[in-house]
Design a protein around this motif. Structure first.
Motif, PDB file in Angstrom:
ATOM      1  N   SER A  63       0.865  -1.171   0.000  1.00 24.77           N
ATOM      2  CA  SER A  63       0.000   0.000   0.000  1.00 24.77           C
ATOM      3  C   SER A  63       0.900   1.219   0.000  1.00 24.77           C
ATOM      4  O   SER A  63       1.659   1.441   0.939  1.00 24.77           O
ATOM      5  CB  SER A  63      -0.894   0.012   1.240  1.00 24.77           C
ATOM      6  N   HIS A  64       0.838   2.013  -1.057  1.00 25.63           N
ATOM      7  CA  HIS A  64       1.698   3.194  -1.158  1.00 25.63           C
ATOM      8  C   HIS A  64       1.024   4.435  -0.593  1.00 25.63           C
ATOM      9  O   HIS A  64       1.568   5.521  -0.661  1.00 25.63           O
ATOM     10  CB  HIS A  64       2.105   3.424  -2.611  1.00 25.63           C
ATOM     11  N   LYS A  65      -0.174   4.281  -0.035  1.00 24.94           N
ATOM     12  CA  LYS A  65      -0.870   5.421   0.555  1.00 24.94           C
ATOM     13  C   LYS A  65      -0.361   5.728   1.949  1.00 24.94           C
ATOM     14  O   LYS A  65      -0.713   6.737   2.529  1.00 24.94           O
ATOM     15  CB  LYS A  65      -2.376   5.171   0.583  1.00 24.94           C
ATOM     16  N   ARG A  66       0.440   4.838   2.517  1.00 19.42           N
ATOM     17  CA  ARG A  66       0.995   5.053   3.848  1.00 19.42           C
ATOM     18  C   ARG A  66       2.492   5.300   3.736  1.00 19.42           C
ATOM     19  O   ARG A  66       3.149   4.826   2.827  1.00 19.42           O
ATOM     20  CB  ARG A  66       0.753   3.840   4.733  1.00 19.42           C
ATOM     21  N   THR A  67       3.003   6.019   4.719  1.00 14.71           N
ATOM     22  CA  THR A  67       4.438   6.256   4.755  1.00 14.71           C
ATOM     23  C   THR A  67       4.958   5.662   6.043  1.00 14.71           C
ATOM     24  O   THR A  67       4.510   6.079   7.109  1.00 14.71           O
ATOM     25  CB  THR A  67       4.737   7.764   4.709  1.00 14.71           C
ATOM     26  N   GLN A  70       3.091   0.014   3.319  1.00 18.71           N
ATOM     27  CA  GLN A  70       2.709  -1.127   4.158  1.00 18.71           C
ATOM     28  C   GLN A  70       2.584  -2.377   3.304  1.00 18.71           C
ATOM     29  O   GLN A  70       1.952  -2.352   2.250  1.00 18.71           O
ATOM     30  CB  GLN A  70       1.374  -0.830   4.835  1.00 18.71           C
TER      31      GLN A  70
END
Length: 166
Positions: A63-67, A70
């Motif tokens: 998931s690239h929406k989290r930094t 994930q």
């Protein structure tokens, strides 16, 4: 990420919270009985998962929406079935008291993909309306009537017992 479907019966929150004040052991027994009554909905939710929805979903992804990004395990039917669980929520602002939830992250993503915004994943899956889920919601809804009826009978019995003790 959890996905949940609710079953509402008037007076459940008040009954559960009153039981906690009167007799915590009685509250534990009430919850155990309620879980037994809700078991058909949980089983229906588990039976809804029979296959991987899209072949690529069985692979792990990020998931690239989290930094930082994930790692998400791929969709697995056994994990999706095991992820269907029941939870009690008696908070004042809770939507429902008895929640049938999906704890598996990949299955929860499958259930809700595209509810708010269309995306590639949701375009490849069947459409889902806002506030709905693909499999678990309809499965639980079909089992809902009998659960509500049995739960109402149990709540009435416990409520009268509470009234007698006061």
């Amino acid at each position: 990420m959890n996905v949940s479907t609710t079953v509402q019966v008037a007076g459940v929150k008040q009954t559960i919270n009153a039981l906690k004040q009167i007799d915590p052991e009685l509250q534990k027994q009430f919850k155990a009985d309620a879980k037994q009554i809700a078991q058909p909905a949980i089983d229906a939710g588990k039976r809804a998962y029979t296959e991987v929805p899209l072949s690529g979903m069985s692979r792990n992804w990020k998931s690239h929406k989290r930094t930082p990004p994930q790692n998400i395990k791929g969709f697995n039917v056994q994990r999706a079935q095991a992820g269907v669980q029941m939870k009690f929520d008696t908070r004042r602002n809770a939507v429902g008291v008895i929640l049938v939830i999906q704890k598996d992250q990949a299955a929860a993503i499958f259930e809700t993909a595209g509810r708010a915004n269309a995306n590639t994943l949701s375009n490849n899956l069947e459409p889902v309306r806002p506030g709905r889920t693909r499999l678990i919601g309809p499965a639980v809804y079909r089992a809902r009537r009998s659960i509500e009826r049995e739960m109402q009978q149990m709540i009435n019995g416990v409520s009268s017992m509470i009234a007698r003790r006061m």
